[in-house]
Design a protein around this motif. Structure first.
Motif, PDB file in Angstrom:
ATOM      1  N   ASP A 280       7.039  12.697   4.808  1.00 48.53           N
ATOM      2  CA  ASP A 280       8.016  12.840   3.711  1.00 48.53           C
ATOM      3  C   ASP A 280       7.875  11.294   3.118  1.00 48.53           C
ATOM      4  N   PRO A 281       7.378  11.544   1.818  1.00 47.76           N
ATOM      5  CA  PRO A 281       7.240  10.122   1.005  1.00 47.76           C
ATOM      6  C   PRO A 281       8.447   9.553   1.015  1.00 47.76           C
ATOM      7  N   ALA A 282       9.569   9.896   0.910  1.00 43.57           N
ATOM      8  CA  ALA A 282      10.753   9.090   0.833  1.00 43.57           C
ATOM      9  C   ALA A 282      11.011   8.534   2.148  1.00 43.57           C
ATOM     10  N   THR A 283      10.889   8.925   3.400  1.00 45.30           N
ATOM     11  CA  THR A 283      10.993   8.207   4.431  1.00 45.30           C
ATOM     12  C   THR A 283       9.807   7.250   5.041  1.00 45.30           C
TER      13      THR A 283
ATOM     14  N   GLY B 261       0.818  -1.452  -0.068  1.00 49.48           N
ATOM     15  CA  GLY B 261      -0.002  -0.028  -0.146  1.00 49.48           C
ATOM     16  C   GLY B 261       0.896   1.387  -0.095  1.00 49.48           C
ATOM     17  N   ILE B 262       1.947   1.067   0.685  1.00 45.85           N
ATOM     18  CA  ILE B 262       2.750   2.451   0.903  1.00 45.85           C
ATOM     19  C   ILE B 262       3.562   2.718  -0.422  1.00 45.85           C
ATOM     20  N   THR B 263       4.021   1.718  -1.184  1.00 46.80           N
ATOM     21  CA  THR B 263       4.757   1.994  -2.307  1.00 46.80           C
ATOM     22  C   THR B 263       3.757   2.447  -3.359  1.00 46.80           C
ATOM     23  N   PHE B 264       2.528   1.887  -3.360  1.00 51.86           N
ATOM     24  CA  PHE B 264       1.377   2.324  -4.248  1.00 51.86           C
ATOM     25  C   PHE B 264       0.928   3.883  -3.947  1.00 51.86           C
TER      26      PHE B 264
END
Ligand code: KG4
Ligand code: ZN
Length: 367
Positions: A351-354, A100-103
């Motif tokens: 922060d999407p990256a973390t 779900g998170i990567t989506f």
């Protein structure tokens, strides 16, 4: 604010789209409104054959389902105006959460939209605060539009009962949670599922047990089996224990010849035992903390007997019961979008990256 919610913590894939406005109505102030635009789900019945959830199989299913659900939503609704993406980051099965998170990360980048990380259990809490109208069995249709939240006076006591959790929580305000009790072994939903399996019923067993128990009550037969224990009913903590109940059922099943009638009676006595303990401890917590309401949430709160017993017990005590229609008790993305909206109001963006999954995330931990 238009929020897209994404839920993949266990074996249900969900995407929902809501429009929400205003602050939560605390102490009689109102103004909060939500419109459910879409609420799409795919339940992974493939797992039922195995009698449980297999994380890597569930993850693959989420990978397949998420784009399908999104495609459907994008095809029908206006998604160019989405203000935030809310995604479950825990608790749950980490491989599933990561899917779900990567989506969400990909969508956030593509649409240049912020991400709000959401605690799955907080989703179960806030959806039970929505006022779906007077009929507790409302199953939502997209035509029903503006919904508010029930008026609330804090503190309230929350009982969360699901496949992985059994927790009593003191809620002093939106977003402020204190654990006051929890299960020392199996979660209630887990006990329902294990007992169902012992009785040869399909997974997930909660609704099957409930169906058989209702049949036994309708027939009104006297109990022809030993009474099951009410574990920890009289101890002075707010903790629970359900593993012993499961063992007690197993002992009867091993000793007796199984008949349809015995199966129904076990289902009923098991449901009664669980309800007695949950109700007594929740009532004592509500009294001790001076709660004006009890919020009941999580998949097991779909159980009709538990809802009915809580409802009459709390009415007699002058305490409100907040519980959502059964269709929203089990995992869904509407509850994630809703919790995400409250956090977006407070600028709790990630922060999407973390962003990362936390399988054992607690309500008193930052997402
Ligand atoms: O909240 P949920 O959908 O998923 C988790 O986060 O665990 O809860 C699923 C659990 C399962 O154990 C299922 O058997 C139980 O909720 N459940 C029920 C009923 N419907 C679902 N348990 C008792 N009675 C029901 N009607
Ligand atoms: Zn859940």
């Amino acid at each position: 604010m238009r929020v897209l919610g994404i839920e993949t913590s266990a074996d249900d894939t969900g995407i929902a789209l809501i429009d929400a406005n205003g602050d939560p109505p605390v102490g009689g102030r109102s103004g909060f409104q939500i419109r459910i635009i879409a609420d799409e789900r795919i339940s992974q019945s493939a797992h039922r054959a195995y009698g449980g959830i297999y994380p890597n199989l569930a993850k693959k299913e989420h990978a397949k389902n998420l784009p399908l659900l999104l495609k459907h939503i994008v095809g029908v609704y206006e998604t160019t105006t989405i203000d935030a993406i809310a995604v479950t980051v825990g608790p749950g099965l980490e491989p599933c959460l990561w899917q779900g998170i990567t989506f969400a990360q990909e969508l956030a980048q593509e649409w240049s939209v912020p991400i709000v990380p959401v605690n799955h259990m907080e989703g179960h809490i806030v959806v039970s605060m929505v006022d779906f109208g007077s009929n507790p069995d409302t199953s939502f249709s997209n035509e029903v539009s503006e919904l508010g939240l029930h008026e609330l006076e804090f503190p309230v006591v929350v009982l969360l009962i699901s496949g992985g959790h059994t927790e009593l929580i003191l809620m002093k305000d939106f977003g402020t949670y204190k654990y006051i009790g929890r299960t020392r072994d199996d979660a209630v939903g887990e006990a329902f599922d294990k007992v169902a399996r012992t009785l040869g019923l399909p997974y997930p067993g909660g609704s099957e047990i409930s169906r058989l128990a209702a049949e036994a009550r309708n027939q009104g037969d006297a109990l022809m089996m030993p009474k099951l224990p009410r574990p920890m009913l009289h101890d002075d903590t707010f903790d629970f224990s359900f593993a012993g109940l499961k063992t007690a059922v197993l002992r009867i099943v091993k000793k007796e010849e199984m008949t349809d009638e015995l199966r129904r009676q076990i289902a009923r006595e098991f449901e009664d035992a669980v309800t007695d303990v949950l109700a007594a401890k929740t009532m004592r917590a509500a009294e001790e903390y001076g709660a004006s309401a009890v919020v009941l949430g999580g998949g097991v709160s779909a159980n009709r007997h538990i809802r009915a017993e809580f409802s009459s017990m709390l009415r007699a005590a002058g305490c409100k019961l907040l519980v959502c229609p059964p269709a929203y008790s089990t995992d869904n993305a509407l509850m994630i979008a809703l919790a995400g909206y409250f956090h977006a109001l407070n600028n709790n963006f990630a922060d999407p990256a973390t962003l990362s999954a936390n399988g054992s995330l607690k309500l008193d931990q930052k997402t």
